[in-house]
Motif scaffolding. Structure first.
Motif, mmCIF file in Angstrom:
data_model
loop_
_atom_site.group_PDB
_atom_site.id
_atom_site.type_symbol
_atom_site.label_atom_id
_atom_site.label_comp_id
_atom_site.label_asym_id
_atom_site.label_seq_id
_atom_site.Cartn_x
_atom_site.Cartn_y
_atom_site.Cartn_z
ATOM 1 N N PRO A 59 2.717 1.706 6.450
ATOM 2 C CA PRO A 59 1.597 2.589 6.821
ATOM 3 C C PRO A 59 0.612 1.835 7.721
ATOM 4 O O PRO A 59 -0.462 1.422 7.290
ATOM 5 C CB PRO A 59 0.983 2.979 5.471
ATOM 6 C CG PRO A 59 1.379 1.895 4.536
ATOM 7 C CD PRO A 59 2.640 1.268 5.053
ATOM 8 N N ARG B 200 -7.204 0.786 9.593
ATOM 9 C CA ARG B 200 -8.462 1.358 9.092
ATOM 10 C C ARG B 200 -9.142 0.368 8.165
ATOM 11 O O ARG B 200 -10.352 0.173 8.214
ATOM 12 C CB ARG B 200 -8.186 2.667 8.346
ATOM 13 C CG ARG B 200 -7.813 3.797 9.278
ATOM 14 C CD ARG B 200 -7.849 5.146 8.561
ATOM 15 N NE ARG B 200 -7.502 6.195 9.496
ATOM 16 C CZ ARG B 200 -6.420 6.961 9.388
ATOM 17 N NH1 ARG B 200 -5.606 6.817 8.363
ATOM 18 N NH2 ARG B 200 -6.174 7.883 10.284
ATOM 19 N N TYR B 201 -8.313 -0.256 7.326
ATOM 20 C CA TYR B 201 -8.844 -1.251 6.391
ATOM 21 C C TYR B 201 -9.506 -2.390 7.158
ATOM 22 O O TYR B 201 -10.632 -2.791 6.859
ATOM 23 C CB TYR B 201 -7.704 -1.756 5.505
ATOM 24 C CG TYR B 201 -7.975 -3.083 4.831
ATOM 25 C CD1 TYR B 201 -8.865 -3.173 3.765
ATOM 26 C CD2 TYR B 201 -7.350 -4.241 5.281
ATOM 27 C CE1 TYR B 201 -9.124 -4.390 3.168
ATOM 28 C CE2 TYR B 201 -7.593 -5.458 4.686
ATOM 29 C CZ TYR B 201 -8.482 -5.529 3.628
ATOM 30 O OH TYR B 201 -8.728 -6.733 3.048
ATOM 31 N N VAL C 234 -1.413 2.491 10.252
ATOM 32 C CA VAL C 234 -2.791 2.942 10.542
ATOM 33 C C VAL C 234 -3.712 2.612 9.367
ATOM 34 O O VAL C 234 -4.869 2.244 9.550
ATOM 35 C CB VAL C 234 -2.802 4.448 10.849
ATOM 36 C CG1 VAL C 234 -4.194 4.888 11.237
ATOM 37 C CG2 VAL C 234 -1.843 4.762 11.973
ATOM 38 N N GLN C 235 -3.147 2.728 8.174
ATOM 39 C CA GLN C 235 -3.921 2.387 6.983
ATOM 40 C C GLN C 235 -4.411 0.933 7.043
ATOM 41 O O GLN C 235 -5.557 0.641 6.721
ATOM 42 C CB GLN C 235 -3.006 2.546 5.774
ATOM 43 C CG GLN C 235 -3.618 3.272 4.630
ATOM 44 C CD GLN C 235 -2.538 3.858 3.761
ATOM 45 O OE1 GLN C 235 -2.041 4.941 4.033
ATOM 46 N NE2 GLN C 235 -2.140 3.148 2.730
ATOM 47 N N HIS C 236 -3.523 0.042 7.470
ATOM 48 C CA HIS C 236 -3.914 -1.362 7.602
ATOM 49 C C HIS C 236 -5.001 -1.517 8.651
ATOM 50 O O HIS C 236 -5.928 -2.306 8.496
ATOM 51 C CB HIS C 236 -2.705 -2.214 7.987
ATOM 52 C CG HIS C 236 -1.751 -2.450 6.846
ATOM 53 N ND1 HIS C 236 -1.934 -3.450 5.931
ATOM 54 C CD2 HIS C 236 -0.640 -1.800 6.473
ATOM 55 C CE1 HIS C 236 -0.956 -3.416 5.045
ATOM 56 N NE2 HIS C 236 -0.160 -2.414 5.350
ATOM 57 N N SER D 97 -3.277 7.589 3.771
ATOM 58 C CA SER D 97 -3.888 8.293 4.885
ATOM 59 C C SER D 97 -2.847 8.610 5.951
ATOM 60 O O SER D 97 -1.696 8.218 5.841
ATOM 61 C CB SER D 97 -5.021 7.447 5.471
ATOM 62 O OG SER D 97 -4.520 6.278 6.057
ATOM 63 N N SER D 98 -3.294 9.328 6.978
ATOM 64 C CA SER D 98 -2.390 9.790 8.027
ATOM 65 C C SER D 98 -1.738 8.612 8.750
ATOM 66 O O SER D 98 -2.270 7.506 8.715
ATOM 67 C CB SER D 98 -3.168 10.645 9.013
ATOM 68 O OG SER D 98 -4.173 9.880 9.641
ATOM 69 N N MET E 101 0.841 -1.204 0.000
ATOM 70 C CA MET E 101 0.000 0.000 0.000
ATOM 71 C C MET E 101 0.877 1.255 0.000
ATOM 72 O O MET E 101 1.835 1.346 0.772
ATOM 73 C CB MET E 101 -0.879 0.026 1.259
ATOM 74 C CG MET E 101 -2.188 -0.707 1.079
ATOM 75 S SD MET E 101 -3.390 -0.212 2.308
ATOM 76 C CE MET E 101 -3.123 -1.419 3.568
#
Lengths: 358, 541
Positions: free
Chosen positions: B435, B441-442, B437-439, A5-6, A1
């Motif tokens: 990343p 959130r997903y 936080v992205q994981h 996002s933050s 990815m």
């Protein structure tokens, strides 16, 4: 990815930087080893590094992974580096190649590459060599100050690559100390003497036993301690595991010593002999294979320390950092599972029904 | 909950400060925007007011294109209690009510009121409260409600709802921590409008029978701290105490600030109110004070404009709906590489510079190339545990990541995924540039979707079973009716046969017709019913 996002802010650290710090911090220890044991140490290191990089690149190609970025992360280099520092200085070159490539292929990539391996690759390589070639792997040179015939660069190269010394001096002669005895490491020496019925105060009269542990070896350990402390203060490694390893050694060796100092070594001797400091600060702290919970780090370190002393004292091998690390590696998934920290706002695990059970 | 021992961290704090686990010290970048005094910018040519600018329901517009409005006039009403009023940020003409790109990471459109300012910036008639002391709780709440006040700390939660519960609340915490890098609007507001903020806090405190007030502020804001001390003395407010916490991100998180100031943790699944605490942001206090003593509705807010590409960084009063593009031009800034709304840790990248400022917008970062979010390739996780040491919720981010990326959502939940506050401290420290936080959130959104899907599937199954049962029943009933009709026929024939063969033949014929009719009718009913049922199930799917 990619970054979708933050957070957008990022600390400027990287795996590569961590790995380079680890390598850099071993340099004092490396220099001391070269000083006491000659250029064989450096040659081992070069052979191991070259083998690791070539093997890593080869396996990455087989696995169809990007070669350059992963080679650049430095992890293969660290594996080779730590393995080489644990090898006896005049080990035949192909053994170093074998150990290193085995570490990279079987201990690392077979499990899925960096981050997925259960066992510390350097220690897997070391143990493979130790149990396959016990004689070569336990034959250390005497520290240069005690050696009858100090080993020069040419001799070291010649012995490592051809198995024969360049001049008329035979390898056995090089391995002899001033008193004509074949030199072993201090830990080896103590073990042999005890087996022959001597007591520790008698064994400690040998010239190889000196200061904190043994001639040369105490300085090697002090140098690795200094490098390790630097890593700690730079926060490249956590302080918990190294402290726990040393504490674990103390907790087992001190009662033994007080129970019978004729047969059991003083804790300080354990701390500065063999691969203790290298193990505590550089090997046990391998992030991939160590425990990652706050409590787990302590259990992991204490276990390594305790097992090391137990094997050194009661087992068949003079040193045991590698075995202790691998044994605790095996326990890590279980340690991690049962030492989950209490999450914010949650009740204590003890009160939570089935918190740990599955 | 465990109570950790109080450790006096800063001499300036007037109450004991407790420790929180984890946290990070990112570069602050605050001096860039907190040097200049608060300013205003010329009005934009067009204001795009997002009607979904708060948590809860979208406001319902009460103006139409072509209407002229005065500043402060209501342009949209609440849709139910969980919503907020919207007021015209300036005087002018409503030129459209249409879908525009809104301030949301998705770049979605939503209904906006588009206002063309007339340049006069003329207020409508304001109705300030004259005797605040005499007002009862309901009246104060009504005023706050009608003036469109929502929480200005970031979530835009309608304030009247948060203030409604008052049983057992004993302490009001004013969140002035402002721990996110770059942002300085709360700091500046406290420095320049200290008394108004404190009076706003007093208004809230009065709603709970004069409860104690703690102002939680990081120790990197000495000027604001001094300003509070001075204003407090001048106003003679004795119930306000300063809780000065060490500068560490994310000390301003609601749960974290509560832990810092009280040593208590908000229990899982509960609210601060369950600990007798209520927390409001500095900006919200100011807005409440303005709503009551000035009668001013919430039509603008203080926004930090900053970033390497912002040429006149500082804090500005920005009317809601002002397009970000206008802010870039009015500050003579260069086109930003990344345009962030909010802070660098928890904000989001704007899909376009055309979106309007909303009530939650505390900061716009106009970043230069390489300033934020260097797109580094993520390397494998080496389980170094740096994320665990940084996590303020004592989670194991490395385990959450491991399970989230493998789509093992039940395991991720076992590791308390939903206690993650998405502060980003883990991703900030990650040496492998994952990343994280992205994981999370997903994983969270997938789990939520799965739950909804599960409920839907459950309902569909119930519906299907009910239908099957009904069809069975109808079939049974039909068979029963046929049987009865046949019996009746037989009986009639028998009876008729006894009396008169001719009459009996007629009777039998009649009975046959009757039975046939009955059968037909029940068939049609059944058909109708199953047709209706099919429609129904389609509609539900």
């Amino acid at each position: 990815m990619g970054l979708l996002s933050s957070p957008f802010a990022k600390k400027t650290n990287s795996v590569t930087r961590m790995m380079l710090w680890v390598i850099g911090a071993t340099v004092p220890g490396l220099l001391v080893m070269i000083y006491f044991f000659g250029f064989g140490v450096l040659i081992n290191l070069l052979i191991a590094c070259a083998t690791a990089l070539v093997t890593e690149a080869f396996v990455l190609k087989l696995r169809q992974r990007p070669i350059v970025p992963i080679l650049w992360d430095g992890s293969a280099l660290v594996t080779a580096w730590l393995l080489a520092l644990a090898l006896p200085p005049l080990l035949p070159w192909w053994m170093t190649v074998l150990g290193t490539s085995f570490a990279i292929i079987f201990a690392k990539h077979v499990y899925g590459g960096l981050g997925n391996n259960i066992f510390n690759p350097a220690m897997v390589g070391y143990v493979l060599l130790l149990i396959s070639f016990p004689l070569e792997m336990t034959t250390w040179l005497p520290p240069q100050s005690l050696a009858e015939n100090p080993v020069g660069l040419i001799e070291a190269v010649s012995i490592i690559f051809t198995g024969a010394a360049s001049n008329e001096a035979t390898i056995d002669m090089l391995k002899q100390g001033v008193d004509g005895y074949t030199m072993a490491t201090p830990l080896d020496h103590i073990k042999t003497e005890l087996a022959q019925g001597y007591r520790i105060p008698e064994a400690e009269t040998a010239p190889i036993i000196k200061g904190l542990s043994g001639a040369g070896w105490q300085w090697v350990n002090l140098a690795f301690l200094a490098g390790g402390l630097a890593l700690m203060f730079k926060k490249v490694i956590g302080w918990q595991i190294p402290i726990a390893v040393l504490l674990g050694m103390g907790l087992v060796s001190l009662p033994l010593f007080f129970a019978n100092s004729d047969y059991y070594l003083f804790p300080m001797f354990h701390g500065f002999a063999g691969a203790t400091m290298l193990g505590a600060f550089f090997i046990a702290t391998d992030p991939v294979t160590a425990s990652t919970t706050p409590k787990g780090r302590w259990i992991f370190g204490l276990g390594i320390g305790a097992i090391t002393v137990l094997i050194r004292t009661f087992g068949g091998y003079p040193d045991a950092i590698a075995f202790a690390v691998l044994l605790m590696n095996m326990a890590v998934p279980m340690i991690d599972y049962y030492t989950k920290p209490r999450t914010y706002g949650h009740a204590d695990k003890k009160h939570k029904a089935g918190g740990g059970a599955k | 909950m465990e109570h950790s021992n109080p450790t006096p961290k800063s001499r300036a704090s007037e109450i004991p400060i407790y420790e929180i686990p984890g946290g990070i010290h990112p570069e602050e970048h605050k001096t860039r925007s907190n040097q200049a005094d608060i300013r205003s910018l010329p009005l934009a040519d067009e204001l795009v007011i997002n009607l979904k600018g708060q948590a809860g329901n979208r406001s319902l517009p009460v103006v139409k294109a072509g209407d002229t409005v005065l500043k402060g006039q209501v342009i949209a009403e609440c849709d139910g209690i969980f919503s907020a009023y919207q007021h015209a940020p300036t005087s002018g003409e409503v030129i459209a009510i249409e879908n525009r790109t809104i301030a949301h990471p998705s770049g979605l459109d939503d209904l906006c009121v588009v206002l063309k300012p007339d340049g006069k910036d003329q207020w409508c008639e304001l109705s300030p409260v004259t005797h605040l002391e005499d007002m009862d709780r309901e009246a104060v709440l009504a005023q706050i409600f009608e003036k469109g006040v929502v929480g200005l700390g970031g979530a835009s939660f309608p304030s009247h709802i948060k203030l409604k519960q008052h049983e057992g609340i004993h302490t009001l915490i004013i969140n002035a921590a402002e721990c996110e890098p770059y942002i300085t609007c709360d700091d500046k507001l406290l420095q320049e409008h200290t008394k108004d903020v404190l009076l706003g806090a007093e208004i809230i405190s009065k709603l709970y029978q004069d409860i104690d007030i703690i102002i939680g502020i990081e120790d990197n804001k000495p000027q604001a701290i001094d300003a509070i001390k001075q204003a407090r003395q001048e106003l003679g407010l004795s119930n306000i105490k300063l809780g000065v916490v060490p500068t560490k991100y994310p000390s301003g998180g609601e749960k974290q600030l509560i832990q810092l100031l009280t040593g208590k943790e908000v229990p899982h699944g509960k609210l601060p109110a369950d600990l007798g605490l209520v927390m409001h942001n500095v900006g919200t206090c100011y807005a409440i004070q303005q709503a009551l003593t000035e009668g001013k509705p919430l039509v603008e807010r203080l926004v930090t404009l900053t970033g390497d590409n912002c040429k006149e960084p500082g804090n500005y009063w920005i009317p809601f709906g002002t397009p970000v593009e206008h802010l870039i031009q009015a500050t003579n800034s260069e086109t930003p590489k990344r345009l962030i709304m909010g802070g660098p840790m928890m904000g989001y990248e704007l899909p376009s510079a055309e979106v309007g400022i909303v009530k939650a917008t505390n900061c716009i970062i106009m970043s230069a190339d390489g300033e934020l979010g260097m797109d580094q390739t993520a390397l494998p996780c080496i389980r170094c545990g740096a994320c665990m040491d940084a996590c303020p919720a004592s989670l194991l981010p490395q385990q959450l990541y491991w399970h989230a990326q493998a789509d093992e959502f039940d395991k991720a939940e076992e590791y308390d995924l939903f206690d993650c506050i998405e502060c980003g401290a883990c991703a900030y420290v990650c040496p492998s540039h994952i990343p994280l936080v992205q994981h999370y959130r997903y994983a969270k959104s997938t789990i939520r979707n799965n739950r909804v899907e599960k409920i839907k599937a459950e309902k569909a199954r119930e519906r299907y079973e009910a239908r099957q049962e009904r069809l069975e029943r109808v079939k049974r009933e039909k068979a029963e009716r046929h049987r009865k009709a046949a019996e009746a026929r037989k009986k009639a024939a028998e009876e008729a046969g006894k009396k008169d063969p001719k009459k009996a033949a007629v009777q039998a014929a009649l009975a046959r017709v009757k039975a046939k009719k009955e059968a037909q009718q029940s068939d049609t009913n059944e058909a109708d019913q199953s047709k209706a049922d099919d429609n129904n199930s389609e509609g539900n799917n």
